[in-house]
Design an enzyme around this catalytic site. Structure first.
Site, short mmCIF file in Angstrom:
data_model
loop_
_atom_site.label_atom_id
_atom_site.label_comp_id
_atom_site.label_asym_id
_atom_site.label_seq_id
_atom_site.Cartn_x
_atom_site.Cartn_y
_atom_site.Cartn_z
CE1 TYR A 1 -38.58 -16.33 -79.20
CE2 TYR A 1 -40.26 -14.63 -79.02
CZ TYR A 1 -39.88 -15.95 -78.90
OH TYR A 1 -40.80 -16.89 -78.48
CG ASN B 1 -41.52 -26.41 -77.67
OD1 ASN B 1 -42.32 -25.48 -77.71
ND2 ASN B 1 -40.80 -26.70 -76.60
CE LYS C 1 -40.24 -18.62 -81.46
NZ LYS C 1 -40.15 -20.09 -81.40
P1 NAD Z 1 -38.40 -22.86 -71.84
O1 NAD Z 1 -37.19 -22.01 -71.75
O2 NAD Z 1 -39.16 -23.17 -70.59
O3 NAD Z 1 -38.02 -24.25 -72.57
C1 NAD Z 1 -37.20 -24.24 -73.70
C2 NAD Z 1 -36.91 -25.65 -74.13
O4 NAD Z 1 -35.99 -25.55 -75.22
C3 NAD Z 1 -36.26 -26.49 -73.07
O5 NAD Z 1 -36.76 -27.81 -73.11
C4 NAD Z 1 -34.78 -26.49 -73.45
O6 NAD Z 1 -34.12 -27.71 -73.16
C5 NAD Z 1 -34.83 -26.30 -74.96
N1 NAD Z 1 -33.64 -25.59 -75.41
C6 NAD Z 1 -33.25 -24.33 -75.08
N2 NAD Z 1 -32.07 -24.07 -75.66
C7 NAD Z 1 -31.69 -25.18 -76.34
C8 NAD Z 1 -30.59 -25.54 -77.13
N3 NAD Z 1 -29.57 -24.69 -77.35
N4 NAD Z 1 -30.55 -26.77 -77.70
C9 NAD Z 1 -31.54 -27.65 -77.49
N5 NAD Z 1 -32.65 -27.38 -76.76
C10 NAD Z 1 -32.70 -26.16 -76.19
O7 NAD Z 1 -39.29 -22.17 -72.92
P2 NAD Z 1 -40.86 -22.16 -73.24
O8 NAD Z 1 -41.40 -20.88 -72.73
O9 NAD Z 1 -41.52 -23.43 -72.86
O10 NAD Z 1 -40.77 -22.01 -74.83
C11 NAD Z 1 -40.91 -23.09 -75.72
C12 NAD Z 1 -41.19 -22.53 -77.10
O11 NAD Z 1 -42.34 -21.69 -77.03
C13 NAD Z 1 -40.05 -21.65 -77.65
O12 NAD Z 1 -39.92 -21.89 -79.04
C14 NAD Z 1 -40.54 -20.24 -77.41
O13 NAD Z 1 -40.00 -19.33 -78.31
C15 NAD Z 1 -42.05 -20.43 -77.60
N6 NAD Z 1 -42.90 -19.41 -76.98
C16 NAD Z 1 -42.95 -19.28 -75.61
C17 NAD Z 1 -43.80 -18.31 -75.05
C18 NAD Z 1 -43.93 -18.12 -73.56
O14 NAD Z 1 -44.55 -17.15 -73.11
N7 NAD Z 1 -43.41 -19.00 -72.73
C19 NAD Z 1 -44.56 -17.48 -75.89
C20 NAD Z 1 -44.47 -17.64 -77.27
C21 NAD Z 1 -43.63 -18.62 -77.80
#
Ligand code: NAD
Length: 250
Positions: free
Chosen positions: A158, A92, A162
């Protein structure tokens, strides 16, 4: 009903947002969880919060550099040693980006691809080795995105990353199916993690108007999809990219 009773899961990016909701959902459903984050402090904060909520939950944390294959392998092996087995890997961790193409650099492109794609490969390799040795299958779930279906104007790496997550998911599903390992992805739309929750009302409302279900997703909406795919309810589902986006198409 505890849908993951007795299962052991590793969840990368499990300290906040969607990953944290997945960790909590898995614990509520009887799994033991090793969450990965990027720093000791954020891992400790997440563990404290979870243990305060339920001291009986079996949850530990680590912060391997996901772009170092040896570090990831060691951390995944340690999770298996700690909890005795490994059934579920959730990839994730991810970073998003909205830099315009004229300002893009090869370094930025590489940084996004490294975490969003190569880090998944790094975790999959040792996890598959363990699952095959155990001999009773396993589950891998990757976090894709709505933008893997329709792209996005800006931050070109990005959506590209994906799309690669989807390709990796489809291909591994076909290759690992005969070993009983199911590989799927969840593709969230706009989800109320810290970043989205901090947006001002005048930015949120036009986004909501573009979503047929007329609300942004909650981390729990997305975590429910992970729970389904991780559980035996999805025992004949593999190679699927499950959209959890209210049918938004930007
Ligand atoms: P967030 O930024 O709240 O959390 C990201 C997580 O990834 C954190 O736990 C962080 O510790 C970890 N992370 C970030 N950089 C890192 C690194 N260099 N090494 C190790 N861990 C790392 O993000 P989120 O919104 O919860 O997103 C989680 C996933 O969902 C991602 O893959 C993101 O692309 C995807 N996503 C999010 C959304 C949204 O709207 N929030 C939409 C589509 C997809």
């Amino acid at each position: 009903m505890e849908m993951l009773k007795g299962k052991v899961a590793v969840v990368t990016g499990g300290t906040r947002g969607i990953g944290f909701a997945v960790v909590k959902k898995f614990l509520e459903n009887g799994a033991k969880v090793m969450l990965f984050g990027s720093r000791a402090e954020t891992v400790d904060k997440a563990l404290s919060e979870l243990r305060a909520e339920n001291s009986a939950w079996k949850v530990e944390g680590d912060y391997p550099n996901l772009n170092d294959p040896a570090a990831v392998e060691a951390a995944i092996n340690a999770a298996k040693e700690k909890f005795g087995r490994l059934d579920i890997l959730v990839n994730n961790a991810g970073i998003s980006d909205s830099t315009k193409v004229e300002n893009y650099t090869a370094e930025l492109f590489g940084k996004v691809m490294d975490l969003n794609v190569t880090a998944i490969f790094n975790a999959v390799m040792p996890a598959v080795k363990i699952m095959r040795e155990q001999g009773n299958g396993g589950v891998i779930i990757n976090t894709s995105s709505m933008v893997s279906i329709c792209g996005q104007p800006g931050g070109v790496a990005y959506p590209t990353s994906k799309c690669a997550v989807n390709g990796l998911t489809w291909s591994l599903a076909r290759e690992l199916g005969p070993s009983g390992i199911r590989v799927n992805a969840v593709a969230p739309g706009i989800t109320k993690t810290d970043m989205v929750a901090a947006l001002p009302e005048q930015m949120i409302q036009p986004l909501i108007n573009a979503i047929p279900l007329r609300r942004v997703g909650e981390p729990d909406d997305v975590a429910n999809a992970f729970l389904f795919l991780a559980s035996d309810m999805a025992s004949y589902v593999t190679g699927e990219i499950l959209s959890v986006d209210g049918a938004m198409r930007t």
